[in-house]
Design a protein around this motif. Structure first.
Motif, PDB file in Angstrom:
ATOM      1  N   LEU A  38     -27.750 -33.520   8.006  1.00 50.09           N
ATOM      2  CA  LEU A  38     -27.263 -34.766   8.616  1.00 50.09           C
ATOM      3  C   LEU A  38     -26.420 -34.471   9.853  1.00 50.09           C
ATOM      4  O   LEU A  38     -26.549 -35.162  10.874  1.00 50.09           O
ATOM      5  N   VAL A  39     -25.568 -33.447   9.748  1.00 48.74           N
ATOM      6  CA  VAL A  39     -24.729 -33.094  10.901  1.00 48.74           C
ATOM      7  C   VAL A  39     -25.590 -32.644  12.071  1.00 48.74           C
ATOM      8  O   VAL A  39     -25.376 -33.063  13.210  1.00 48.74           O
ATOM      9  N   MET A  40     -26.584 -31.805  11.790  1.00 51.28           N
ATOM     10  CA  MET A  40     -27.474 -31.337  12.847  1.00 51.28           C
ATOM     11  C   MET A  40     -28.279 -32.500  13.443  1.00 51.28           C
ATOM     12  O   MET A  40     -28.496 -32.557  14.657  1.00 51.28           O
ATOM     13  N   TYR A  41     -28.735 -33.406  12.571  1.00 54.48           N
ATOM     14  CA  TYR A  41     -29.467 -34.577  13.060  1.00 54.48           C
ATOM     15  C   TYR A  41     -28.593 -35.371  14.024  1.00 54.48           C
ATOM     16  O   TYR A  41     -29.048 -35.773  15.111  1.00 54.48           O
ATOM     17  N   PHE A  42     -27.353 -35.612  13.638  1.00 54.02           N
ATOM     18  CA  PHE A  42     -26.442 -36.405  14.468  1.00 54.02           C
ATOM     19  C   PHE A  42     -26.191 -35.713  15.813  1.00 54.02           C
ATOM     20  O   PHE A  42     -26.208 -36.355  16.873  1.00 54.02           O
TER      21      PHE A  42
END
Length: 369
Positions: free
Chosen positions: A92-96
Motif C-alpha cells: 500500500l505504501v509503495m502504491y501510494f
C-alpha cells in the motif's frame, strides 16, 4: 474569470472523486474473483489518466482516495483501515508513493508541453511580425515609391508631358498598385491562416471562369510569357470557395511568372476525374484536378520539400518576396478538402497539381434552368 476558474476546479475534484469511486465499486462486485493487486493496477491507471487531463490538486486527491479505497475495500480485513500483513502495508505504501510520483511527473510533463507550445507560438508570431516588417520595408515600399513618383511627375505643372509619357506613367501606377495589392493580400491571408480564421464558403464555381479571370488580371506580369490552356469546355461546376480559388490560382501563376525566364511557357489545365473508393468498392470519388506547370528551371531537388513552408525562400531565389505565396496556396487548398503536390518535370520546369474532392454539377443540367 475567478468564478469560472473556481467552477472548473470544483468540476475537476468531482471528476477525480467519481472516477475513483466508479472503478472501486466496479471492482468490489468482482472482489472475490480478482486479486487485490489487479485492483491496485486498475486504480493506478485511473490516477494516470486523471493526471493527463486534470490539474495537480484534483489528481493528488484521486491518488489519496485510490489508496484509501484499496486499503478499505480490497485488503483484508475488509472495510477497515487496519492491515494485518507487513507485505500488504509495504504494497500500500509503495502504491501510494508510485501514484503520487506518477501524478506529479505527468503534471510536470504537461506543464512543460504547454510551455513549449507557448514558446513555439510566440516564436511563430514573432517571425510573422518580422516578416510583416520586412515586407513593409522592402516589398511594399518599392511599389509605393513607384506610385508616388509617377503621381508627382504627373502633377508637375511646369513640365509638359506627352500623351505617350502620361500613359506610361499611368501604366506604372497601375502595375505598382497591382503588386502592392498582391503583397497586402498575401500578408492578410497569412494572418487569417495563422489565426485559424478560414471558413470556406462553398458554392457552385466555374473553374474555367476563375482561371481566365486570374490570367487577365496578371496580363502585365505575364506579358513576357506564353500561357496555354487545356480545359474541357464542358467542365462541370464544382462546389468550391470562389475567393480562395482565385487566390490559389493567382499565387501559382504569379509564382511561375516571377521564377521563369522571359519567353517561358505557363501551362494551365483543369479536368474532372472520378475514382473508385477502394474502401467501399462502390462509391465514386469526384475530383477537380488543376495543374499549373512551366518550362523554367524548376525547383532545387534538395529544397523542393520546403516549397510550401511559411517564410521559406530558396537560396537561388532573386531578392524580394516574403516566402508566403506557396504556403498560402497550401493552406487555402487544404481548407477546401484538397491537397497540392509539386515536382519537377523530366524536361525541366515545375509542376503544381491541385486536387479537390468535390460535388459537381454538369453544365448541361443547367440548360433548361
Amino acid at each position: 474569470m475567478d468564478k469560472f476558474a473556481l467552477k472548473s476546479t470544483k468540476n475537476q475534484y468531482l471528476i477525480s472523486f467519481l472516477s475513483v469511486t466508479a472503478v472501486s465499486l466496479s471492482c468490489l462486485i468482482v472482489r472475490d474473483i480478482i486479486d487485490y493487486r489487479i485492483v491496485g493496477y486498475l486504480l493506478l491507471v485511473v490516477v494516470s489518466l486523471l493526471a493527463i487531463f486534470l490539474e495537480i490538486k484534483p489528481v493528488l486527491l484521486g491518488a489519496v482516495l485510490s489508496a484509501l479505497a484499496l486499503n478499505f475495500m480490497f485488503i483484508k480485513p475488509y472495510f477497515t483501515l487496519q492491515i494485518e500483513k507487513a507485505e500488504d502495508i509495504f504494497l500500500l505504501v509503495m502504491y501510494f508513493i508510485i501514484a503520487l510520483i506518477n501524478a506529479v511527473l505527468t503534471n510536470n510533463f504537461r506543464r512543460m508541453q504547454r510551455a513549449i507550445q507557448v514558446k513555439q507560438t510566440r516564436a511563430s508570431t514573432l517571425k510573422l511580425y518580422n516578416t510583416l516588417l520586412d515586407s513593409l520595408s522592402h516589398e511594399l515600399r518599392t511599389p509605393i515609391a513607384a506610385i508616388l513618383g509617377s503621381i508627382d511627375t504627373l502633377q508637375q505643372k511646369n513640365v509638359k508631358l506627352s500623351e505617350e509619357t502620361q500613359q506610361k506613367l499611368h501604366n506604372e501606377i497601375e502595375k505598382a498598385s497591382m503588386k502592392l495589392n498582391y503583397q497586402v493580400e498575401n500578408l492578410l491571408n497569412m494572418s487569417r491562416l495563422e489565426s485559424g480564421y478560414i471558413h470556406p464558403k462553398l458554392d457552385w464555381c466555374d473553374v474555367k471562369e476563375i482561371i481566365y479571370n486570374v490570367c487577365d488580371r496578371l496580363k502585365e506580369e505575364t506579358k513576357d510569357h506564353k500561357i496555354t490552356y487545356a480545359i474541357n469546355e464542358n467542365l462541370p461546376l464544382f462546389k468550391l470557395d470562389y475567393g480562395l480559388m482565385e487566390q490559389i490560382i493567382y499565387n501559382l501563376v504569379y509564382n511561375c511568372a516571377q521564377h521563369t525566364p522571359k519567353g517561358a511557357t505557363i501551362n494551365i489545365s483543369a479536368k474532372y476525374e472520378v475514382d473508385a473508393d477502394y474502401d467501399t468498392h462502390i462509391d465514386l470519388i469526384k475530383k477537380c484536378v488543376i495543374t499549373i506547370s512551366d518550362d523554367g528551371y524548376g525547383f532545387p531537388p534538395e529544397e523542393i520539400d520546403k516549397a510550401f513552408d511559411k517564410f521559406y525562400r530558396f537560396k537561388t531565389a532573386k531578392t524580394g518576396g516574403t516566402g508566403l505565396g506557396l504556403s498560402i496556396v497550401k493552406g487555402f487548398t487544404e481548407a477546401q478538402n484538397g491537397w497540392i503536390t509539386l515536382h519537377n518535370a523530366d524536361e525541366g520546369g515545375a509542376v503544381f497539381e491541385l486536387s479537390f474532392v468535390v460535388d459537381c454539377l454538369p453544365i448541361n443540367s443547367l440548360s433548361h434552368e
